[in-house]
Design a protein around this motif. Sequence first.
Motif, short mmCIF file in Angstrom:
data_model
loop_
_atom_site.label_atom_id
_atom_site.label_comp_id
_atom_site.label_asym_id
_atom_site.label_seq_id
_atom_site.Cartn_x
_atom_site.Cartn_y
_atom_site.Cartn_z
N UNK A 75 0.85 -1.19 0.00
CA UNK A 75 0.00 0.00 0.00
C UNK A 75 0.89 1.24 0.00
N UNK A 76 0.62 2.13 -0.93
CA UNK A 76 1.30 3.41 -1.02
C UNK A 76 0.24 4.48 -0.81
N UNK A 77 0.34 5.22 0.29
CA UNK A 77 -0.67 6.23 0.61
C UNK A 77 -0.34 7.55 -0.08
N UNK A 78 -1.35 8.17 -0.62
CA UNK A 78 -1.21 9.51 -1.18
C UNK A 78 -2.36 10.33 -0.60
N UNK A 79 -2.03 11.39 0.12
CA UNK A 79 -3.06 12.26 0.68
C UNK A 79 -2.89 13.67 0.14
N UNK A 80 -3.97 14.38 0.15
CA UNK A 80 -3.98 15.76 -0.37
C UNK A 80 -3.40 16.71 0.68
N UNK A 81 -2.52 17.60 0.22
CA UNK A 81 -1.92 18.58 1.12
C UNK A 81 -2.18 20.02 0.66
N UNK A 82 -2.86 20.21 -0.45
CA UNK A 82 -3.11 21.55 -0.96
C UNK A 82 -4.57 21.94 -0.75
N UNK A 83 -4.80 23.21 -0.60
CA UNK A 83 -6.15 23.73 -0.41
C UNK A 83 -6.60 24.38 -1.71
N UNK A 84 -7.77 23.97 -2.20
CA UNK A 84 -8.33 24.54 -3.42
C UNK A 84 -9.85 24.46 -3.28
N UNK A 85 -10.50 25.59 -3.21
CA UNK A 85 -11.95 25.62 -2.99
C UNK A 85 -12.73 24.99 -4.14
#
Length: 129
Positions: A84-94
């Motif tokens: 398992x390779x986790x990728x999570x969002x770290x940027x904010x974009x409305x």
Amino acid sequence: SFFNVLCNMAVPAENFPFCTIDPSVSRVGVSDARFEWLCDTYAPKSRIQAHLQVTDIAGLVRGAAEGQGLGNEFLSHIAATDCVFHMVRVFDDSDISHVEDTVDPVRDMEIITSELRAKDVEWAKARLE
């Protein structure tokens, strides 16, 4: 998506929860100079390069191990993988929605690991019975 870049694919990435119900799967060749050297040196009858099978599985939501969202289905796809390779969002974009309404990568990783852990505990208990 990272999957598209890694696999040289064009799988749609939609902006709504559970847009990716079925996982996307691709094979990616693993380049290795040692393999090329071995083939050049020993001239085998066939050359079969190593590869990874990469599976893009949609994100887990809080409560997935108890069946929230499409959790059990997503968790079964994860169980079928070797790594398992986790990728999570770290940027904010409305313009891009987030299932928790706010971007918090630490919280998101905690949700993922707790859901995977809960499913592992469930699996282990079932095997012990």
